[in-house]
Every structure is written in C-alpha cells, then in structure tokens.
Design a protein around this motif. Structure first.
Motif, PDB file in Angstrom:
ATOM      1  N   ASP A 215       0.828  -1.199   0.000  1.00  0.00           N
ATOM      2  CA  ASP A 215       0.000   0.000   0.000  1.00  0.00           C
ATOM      3  C   ASP A 215       0.864   1.251   0.000  1.00  0.00           C
ATOM      4  O   ASP A 215       1.816   1.362   0.780  1.00  0.00           O
ATOM      5  CB  ASP A 215      -0.908   0.032   1.229  1.00  0.00           C
ATOM      6  N   LEU A 216       0.488   2.207  -0.847  1.00  0.00           N
ATOM      7  CA  LEU A 216       1.097   3.533  -0.789  1.00  0.00           C
ATOM      8  C   LEU A 216       0.346   4.411   0.195  1.00  0.00           C
ATOM      9  O   LEU A 216       0.947   5.076   1.023  1.00  0.00           O
ATOM     10  CB  LEU A 216       1.131   4.166  -2.182  1.00  0.00           C
ATOM     11  N   PHE A 217      -0.975   4.431   0.080  1.00  0.00           N
ATOM     12  CA  PHE A 217      -1.774   5.099   1.102  1.00  0.00           C
ATOM     13  C   PHE A 217      -3.194   4.563   1.057  1.00  0.00           C
ATOM     14  O   PHE A 217      -3.719   4.210   0.008  1.00  0.00           O
ATOM     15  CB  PHE A 217      -1.764   6.632   0.936  1.00  0.00           C
ATOM     16  N   LEU A 218      -3.798   4.508   2.245  1.00  0.00           N
ATOM     17  CA  LEU A 218      -5.177   4.083   2.422  1.00  0.00           C
ATOM     18  C   LEU A 218      -5.713   4.827   3.623  1.00  0.00           C
ATOM     19  O   LEU A 218      -5.278   4.576   4.750  1.00  0.00           O
ATOM     20  CB  LEU A 218      -5.271   2.568   2.625  1.00  0.00           C
ATOM     21  N   SER A 219      -6.604   5.790   3.357  1.00  0.00           N
ATOM     22  CA  SER A 219      -7.130   6.646   4.424  1.00  0.00           C
ATOM     23  C   SER A 219      -5.956   7.332   5.114  1.00  0.00           C
ATOM     24  O   SER A 219      -5.186   8.048   4.481  1.00  0.00           O
ATOM     25  CB  SER A 219      -7.976   5.818   5.382  1.00  0.00           C
ATOM     26  N   CYS A 220      -5.797   7.109   6.416  1.00  0.00           N
ATOM     27  CA  CYS A 220      -4.705   7.769   7.149  1.00  0.00           C
ATOM     28  C   CYS A 220      -3.443   6.919   7.219  1.00  0.00           C
ATOM     29  O   CYS A 220      -2.426   7.368   7.758  1.00  0.00           O
ATOM     30  CB  CYS A 220      -5.169   8.125   8.563  1.00  0.00           C
ATOM     31  N   ASP A 221      -3.481   5.705   6.729  1.00  0.00           N
ATOM     32  CA  ASP A 221      -2.298   4.851   6.700  1.00  0.00           C
ATOM     33  C   ASP A 221      -1.520   5.145   5.422  1.00  0.00           C
ATOM     34  O   ASP A 221      -2.059   5.042   4.317  1.00  0.00           O
ATOM     35  CB  ASP A 221      -2.686   3.381   6.755  1.00  0.00           C
ATOM     36  N   LYS A 222      -0.223   5.500   5.606  1.00  0.00           N
ATOM     37  CA  LYS A 222       0.560   5.950   4.460  1.00  0.00           C
ATOM     38  C   LYS A 222       1.970   5.401   4.553  1.00  0.00           C
ATOM     39  O   LYS A 222       2.554   5.319   5.640  1.00  0.00           O
ATOM     40  CB  LYS A 222       0.578   7.479   4.418  1.00  0.00           C
ATOM     41  N   ASP A 223       2.516   5.024   3.400  1.00  0.00           N
ATOM     42  CA  ASP A 223       3.907   4.618   3.329  1.00  0.00           C
ATOM     43  C   ASP A 223       4.792   5.811   3.679  1.00  0.00           C
ATOM     44  O   ASP A 223       4.524   6.937   3.250  1.00  0.00           O
ATOM     45  CB  ASP A 223       4.214   4.115   1.911  1.00  0.00           C
ATOM     46  N   PRO A 224       5.873   5.617   4.474  1.00  0.00           N
ATOM     47  CA  PRO A 224       6.715   6.750   4.880  1.00  0.00           C
ATOM     48  C   PRO A 224       7.328   7.515   3.715  1.00  0.00           C
ATOM     49  O   PRO A 224       7.604   8.709   3.845  1.00  0.00           O
ATOM     50  CB  PRO A 224       7.797   6.090   5.750  1.00  0.00           C
ATOM     51  N   GLN A 225       7.555   6.851   2.593  1.00  0.00           N
ATOM     52  CA  GLN A 225       8.171   7.519   1.447  1.00  0.00           C
ATOM     53  C   GLN A 225       7.139   8.124   0.494  1.00  0.00           C
ATOM     54  O   GLN A 225       7.504   8.640  -0.555  1.00  0.00           O
ATOM     55  CB  GLN A 225       9.049   6.511   0.673  1.00  0.00           C
ATOM     56  N   THR A 226       5.875   8.052   0.839  1.00  0.00           N
ATOM     57  CA  THR A 226       4.807   8.584  -0.012  1.00  0.00           C
ATOM     58  C   THR A 226       4.298   9.898   0.569  1.00  0.00           C
ATOM     59  O   THR A 226       4.069  10.000   1.775  1.00  0.00           O
ATOM     60  CB  THR A 226       3.651   7.581  -0.128  1.00  0.00           C
ATOM     61  N   VAL A 257       7.002  -2.784 -11.189  1.00  0.00           N
ATOM     62  CA  VAL A 257       6.050  -2.261 -10.214  1.00  0.00           C
ATOM     63  C   VAL A 257       4.819  -1.781 -10.966  1.00  0.00           C
ATOM     64  O   VAL A 257       4.928  -1.055 -11.956  1.00  0.00           O
ATOM     65  CB  VAL A 257       6.663  -1.102  -9.406  1.00  0.00           C
ATOM     66  N   PHE A 258       3.649  -2.191 -10.511  1.00  0.00           N
ATOM     67  CA  PHE A 258       2.379  -1.782 -11.097  1.00  0.00           C
ATOM     68  C   PHE A 258       1.589  -0.981 -10.063  1.00  0.00           C
ATOM     69  O   PHE A 258       1.531  -1.369  -8.892  1.00  0.00           O
ATOM     70  CB  PHE A 258       1.556  -2.991 -11.548  1.00  0.00           C
ATOM     71  N   LEU A 259       0.990   0.100 -10.502  1.00  0.00           N
ATOM     72  CA  LEU A 259       0.213   0.956  -9.606  1.00  0.00           C
ATOM     73  C   LEU A 259      -1.273   0.731  -9.823  1.00  0.00           C
ATOM     74  O   LEU A 259      -1.735   0.596 -10.953  1.00  0.00           O
ATOM     75  CB  LEU A 259       0.542   2.422  -9.871  1.00  0.00           C
ATOM     76  N   HIS A 260      -2.026   0.690  -8.734  1.00  0.00           N
ATOM     77  CA  HIS A 260      -3.476   0.555  -8.783  1.00  0.00           C
ATOM     78  C   HIS A 260      -4.073   1.614  -7.862  1.00  0.00           C
ATOM     79  O   HIS A 260      -3.656   1.727  -6.707  1.00  0.00           O
ATOM     80  CB  HIS A 260      -3.922  -0.839  -8.340  1.00  0.00           C
TER      81      HIS A 260
END
Length: 370
Positions: A215-226, A257-260
């Motif tokens: 996951d890159l981001f979902l609601s308030c959960d976010k990857d540190p580099q995103t 890498v594929f983005l969705h």
C-alpha cells in the motif's frame, strides 16, 4: 403505465423512450411533450423515432448540462464498502425530473394529462485499476456500467515536483529510491465535481488482485516515502513516492512495479468533509501490507501500458565496478607512486658515485701480522 416509458442511465446521457401510441391515443403529438414543463424551449422537447415498433418519442439529457431543462440533482453521502472491500464515505447523485403535456388555457379539458417521472442514481466513484506504472501516461475511459458520470481519467507520471516533465523510463530501469510524481486528472468533467483519491497500492504484476501487494496510502495509513500533495481540492489529485523493488525479484536483473488506484468523485462543496483528517497514528506494519488481496471487480474500462522498471540486484554481474572519477584517481596514484620510486632509485645511484673508494687502505704496516 410503467411500460410506457423506458429510462436508460448512460455514461454521457440519460435517454427516455416514451410509447408514442399512448400519446396519440390521448390526443397529443410528440411536440406536446417537454421536460419539466419547459414547453416553450425547443431544446427540452423530444423527437419521434418511427423505425421501432411501437414508435417512441425520445428524450436525451446530456449529463454535462443536465440541469438546463430543470432536471434536479440531489447528492447524498453514505458510508459503505466499496468494490475493494474498504469502508469509506461514498457520494451518490440522483438525477430526477418529469415529462408532461401542457395544460390547456381553459378551465376544463377533456384530454387526459400525461405525466412521466424518471430518475437515475449515479455512484460518484470511479475505479482506476490495472494502470501499469510503466508508461508516462495511461488513459482510463469510463464506459457504461449501471450509470456513471461522463469523464476521462488520466494517470500521469512526472519526474519533477512542478509536474512539467513527464517521466521517461530508460531501458536499463530506474535507480531505486527515484522519486516519481503521479497525478490523477479528470477531463471532460462538470466543474461541480472534484477528484478524491481513496486508495493506491502496488503489485509486482499487472493483476490488481495479486496476493502480494504494497500500500502507498489508504485513508490515514501511508507509506513513509509517499507524500500526498493534493487530494479532493480540484479535478486533479497529486502524490509522490519513491520507487522500490519487490524482494521476489531478487534473482532478476529488473523489478517491475504496477500501480493501482481507487479514485472517486465528490461534489466540490462536500470534498473537504470527505478527506480524512489524520493525526499521528501508528502506521501499519510492513508485513500487513502484503497479506491482503483486493476483491475482484468487473465492468471497468481499463487501458494498460508497460511496467515501471527498477534496477534490481544482478547475481551474475561483476561484484564491483568503478566509475570514471574513481578510475582516474586510482590511475593518478599509481603513476605518482611509480614516478616516486624511479626518482628514489636515481638519487641513490648518484650518491654512490660521489662516495670515496674504501677498498684501498693507506698507512704503516704492522709487523705483528707478518
């Protein structure tokens, strides 16, 4: 009766077909029917189609100008589970109106008045999936599927924060931790709607239902580099992230890498209330990012391109390679060392030539050694 009108909630238009036989039997012609009582406006009238049986009077409402003939648009918000199994607030737009015949100017009338009511509900959510990060841009055209607003969504990739230079991926792949700037942009969309990015994640394959995902981001959960730069404020959402490789590609020269992204629409006035307000919450463990699998979807328009390619470890390659600067420095040190040794040897040779010859002894002979 209900069978006298058919309503088709399409992508670009709402189409109504009214049985013309009923209109004739009631004593009216096709010109007597109009949308929402707008009998004086020719643009709000229908046209007859005699090529079908029975003949029908057709009314077409363009979604980009749906309120021009007095149609009503009511937007409501509801919390539900989207197609990817995530609970979020989704806005639903209901377009409604009626088609009627004019009232006579007299006090009484012997003709029955005709009134046809219609409505179409549109979920303001667009699923943008299977968009491969390989190309500089990928266009997603939404097609008809239970009614969706007309729009074209573009996922564009850039290599700078000004979003002026589109990303070009070299054949050798991108170095790891290269920052990519992504933008989800809507075109041909009514100005009342904004783009709201709900969920973006990556997979090593083009399958959005791949068991392995990050996951890159979902609601308030976010990857540190995103970093989410803009979301829900206009008809473009922007974010950036650093490219990585999937560990499963450790024996390959390149990693893909594929983005969705799950992107939905919201009414411009309501978007600020739908964007999650995030505090310093604990981010999910990285291991949890690879355990889930999004639910499969159907009926989505998808255009794909080649994947983003990153440079992965090469087990068959040379263990160490020198760049041009390092090679030049090492060569200079070696040449300097050889030159120093040469001058040292020459100095010793010259000094030996100037020393006296001690092999011949001068003095008085000692008789003891005779």
């Amino acid at each position: 009766a209900e069978r006298d009108i058919n309503v088709f909630c399409g992508v670009q238009t709402i189409t109504m077909k009214i049985n013309f036989c009923t209109v004739l039997f009631s004593g009216y012609s096709e010109t007597d029917l109009a949308l929402n009582g707008k009998h004086g406006d020719a643009h709000c009238r229908g046209f007859i189609n005699n090529n079908t049986f029975p003949a029908v009077v057709i009314f077409i409402i363009n979604l980009s100008t749906l309120e021009s003939c007095g149609n009503t648009l009511v937007v409501s918000s509801a919390r539900g589970v989207n197609a990817y199994g995530n609970t979020s607030v989704v806005q639903i737009g209901n377009v409604s109106g009626y088609i009627d015949t004019p009232d006579p100017p007299t006090i009484i009338s012997y003709l029955p008045g005709l009134l046809y009511k219609f409505s179409c509900s549109y979920p303001l959510e667009y699923l943008v999936n299977n968009t491969q990060l390989a190309s500089s841009s990928a266009a997603i055209s939404v097609r008809e599927n239970n009614g969706t607003f007309i729009s074209t969504l573009n996922l564009l990739l850039y290599n700078d924060s000004t979003y002026s230079q589109q990303l070009l991926i070299p054949s050798t792949g991108l170095p790891l931790k290269t920052k990519i700037y992504a933008a989800v942009r809507a075109t041909n969309l009514d100005g009342r709607w904004n783009v709201l990015m709900d969920y973006c994640y990556t997979t090593p394959s083009g399958n959005p239902s791949d068991d392995l995902r990050y996951d890159l981001f979902l609601s308030c959960d976010k990857d540190p580099q995103t970093t989410i730069i803009e979301n829900g404020k206009s008809q473009m959402g922007r974010f950036s992230f650093e490219v990585f490789r999937f560990v499963k590609h450790k024996n390959q020269k390149m990693s893909t890498v594929f983005l969705h992204c799950v992107t939905k629409l919201c009414r411009a006035d309501d978007c600020p209330f739908l964007v999650p307000i995030c505090s310093n919450r604990e981010r999910r463990d990285a291991g949890r990012r690879t355990t889930g699998s999004p639910q499969s979807t159907s009926g989505n328009a998808v255009i794909s391109a080649g994947p983003i390619i990153t440079r992965s470890a090469n087990p068959n390659g040379p263990p160490f390679q020198l760049n041009s600067v390092t090679s030049t420095l090492i060569s200079s040190v070696v040449i300097l060392g050889i030159t120093s040794i040469f001058f040292f040897i020459c100095s010793l040779t010259l000094l030996r030539r100037k020393w006296p010859n001690t092999s011949v002894l001068n003095g008085i002979q000692n008789p003891v050694f005779n």
